[in-house]
Design an enzyme around this catalytic site. Structure first.
Site, PDB file in Angstrom:
ATOM      1  N   GLY A  41       9.001   3.488  -1.174  1.00 17.03           N
ATOM      2  CA  GLY A  41       8.747   2.074  -0.924  1.00 17.03           C
ATOM      3  C   GLY A  41       9.627   1.089  -1.671  1.00 17.03           C
ATOM      4  CG  ASP A  97       6.010  -0.119  -2.714  1.00 12.69           C
ATOM      5  OD1 ASP A  97       5.342   0.180  -3.722  1.00 12.69           O
ATOM      6  OD2 ASP A  97       5.972   0.525  -1.653  1.00 12.69           O
ATOM      7  CG  ASP A 100      -3.583  -1.256  -4.248  1.00 14.69           C
ATOM      8  OD1 ASP A 100      -4.314  -2.246  -4.376  1.00 14.69           O
ATOM      9  OD2 ASP A 100      -3.864  -0.320  -3.476  1.00 14.69           O
ATOM     10  N   GLY A 102      -2.752   0.051  -9.698  1.00 12.18           N
ATOM     11  CA  GLY A 102      -1.955   0.201 -10.908  1.00 12.18           C
ATOM     12  C   GLY A 102      -1.871   1.638 -11.397  1.00 12.18           C
TER      13      GLY A 102
HETATM   14  P1  5GP Z   1      -1.629   2.036  -6.816  1.00 11.42           P
HETATM   15  O1  5GP Z   1      -1.518   3.371  -7.484  1.00 11.42           O
HETATM   16  O2  5GP Z   1      -1.096   0.903  -7.632  1.00 11.42           O
HETATM   17  O3  5GP Z   1      -3.024   1.777  -6.329  1.00 11.42           O
HETATM   18  O4  5GP Z   1      -0.825   2.146  -5.477  1.00 11.42           O
HETATM   19  C1  5GP Z   1       0.503   1.999  -5.405  1.00 11.42           C
HETATM   20  C2  5GP Z   1       1.022   2.660  -4.147  1.00 11.42           C
HETATM   21  O5  5GP Z   1       0.083   2.559  -3.047  1.00 11.42           O
HETATM   22  C3  5GP Z   1       2.238   1.884  -3.713  1.00 11.42           C
HETATM   23  O6  5GP Z   1       3.402   2.452  -4.274  1.00 11.42           O
HETATM   24  C4  5GP Z   1       2.178   2.012  -2.205  1.00 11.42           C
HETATM   25  O7  5GP Z   1       2.847   3.182  -1.818  1.00 11.42           O
HETATM   26  C5  5GP Z   1       0.724   2.157  -1.869  1.00 11.42           C
HETATM   27  N1  5GP Z   1       0.108   0.879  -1.418  1.00 11.42           N
HETATM   28  C6  5GP Z   1      -0.810   0.136  -2.068  1.00 11.42           C
HETATM   29  N2  5GP Z   1      -1.128  -0.976  -1.376  1.00 11.42           N
HETATM   30  C7  5GP Z   1      -0.367  -0.937  -0.252  1.00 11.42           C
HETATM   31  C8  5GP Z   1      -0.233  -1.834   0.876  1.00 11.42           C
HETATM   32  O8  5GP Z   1      -0.851  -2.902   1.005  1.00 11.42           O
HETATM   33  N3  5GP Z   1       0.671  -1.451   1.832  1.00 11.42           N
HETATM   34  C9  5GP Z   1       1.391  -0.296   1.757  1.00 11.42           C
HETATM   35  N4  5GP Z   1       2.220  -0.036   2.746  1.00 11.42           N
HETATM   36  N5  5GP Z   1       1.290   0.553   0.704  1.00 11.42           N
HETATM   37  C10 5GP Z   1       0.415   0.236  -0.278  1.00 11.42           C
HETATM   38 MG    MG Z   2       4.611   3.902  -3.283  1.00 10.14          MG
END
Ligand code: 5GP
Ligand code: MG
Length: 172
Positions: A41, A97, A100, A102
């Protein structure tokens, strides 16, 4: 083909990424900078940023994939460091990218600390502040966005939409 509602325009992204790159360049003067992108991403952000950061720096990529459903993050994360360059003693800017919950960035950071870099800072295009489940916050970010699933500028839905030049929400 689904309708996409624009959340952040191409122009807004360009302005914010230029500003982000300027801040990074100012903060990493005289350091041994390695920009480390999280596949897949982050590739659009990384390639845009690296051409605007007018400092000598190295580039590396790591892959993080989680066992998850289509749109939500689950607990398990697999980190592939096959393409990780030497970062011992270096100043690492970890680029993803979106921040979310984290958890992804936090876990990657933990793994990278084992290679004894001088420091690790984190940069993301998007931050869903309301969803944060960790204490850490990104050191650099461009936009705080609401809790909606977004695509474009590297972000996918089922592997597609990464090529959209803007950030959008898929409408039913
Ligand atoms: P975290 O571990 O911070 O919850 O998630 C991060 C990963 O989840 C990001 O690198 C991404 O790949 C995916 N992700 C989280 N939210 C979104 C979103 O709204 N759209 C997309 N396409 N991917 C997301
Ligand atoms: Mg990702």
């Amino acid at each position: 083909m689904n309708n996409i509602r624009t959340l952040i325009s191409e122009k807004e992204i360009a302005t914010a990424v230029a500003d982000l790159s300027e801040r990074v360049a100012a903060d990493f003067v005289d350091s041994q900078l390695t920009i480390l992108g999280v596949l897949t991403g982050s590739i659009v952000l990384v390639t845009d940023m690296m051409r605007q950061i007018e400092l000598p720096h190295q580039l590396g990529m790591i892959q993080a994939s989680s066992y998850r459903g289509k749109t939500t993050t689950s607990g398990e994360l697999r980190i592939n460091i096959d393409f990780l360059p030497e970062i011992r003693g270096r100043d690492v800017l970890l680029v993803d990218d979106i921040f979310d919950t984290g958890k992804t960035i936090t876990k990657i950071k933990e793994q990278l600390e084992l290679f004894e870099p001088k420091q690790i800072r984190t940069a993301v295009l998007l931050w869903k502040k309301s969803r944060s489940e960790v204490e850490a916050t990104p050191d650099y970010y461009c936009f705080d966005i609401p809790d909606e699933f977004v695509v474009g500028y590297g972000l996918d839905y089922n592997g597609e939409y990464r090529n959209l030049p803007y950030i959008g929400v898929i409408e039913e």
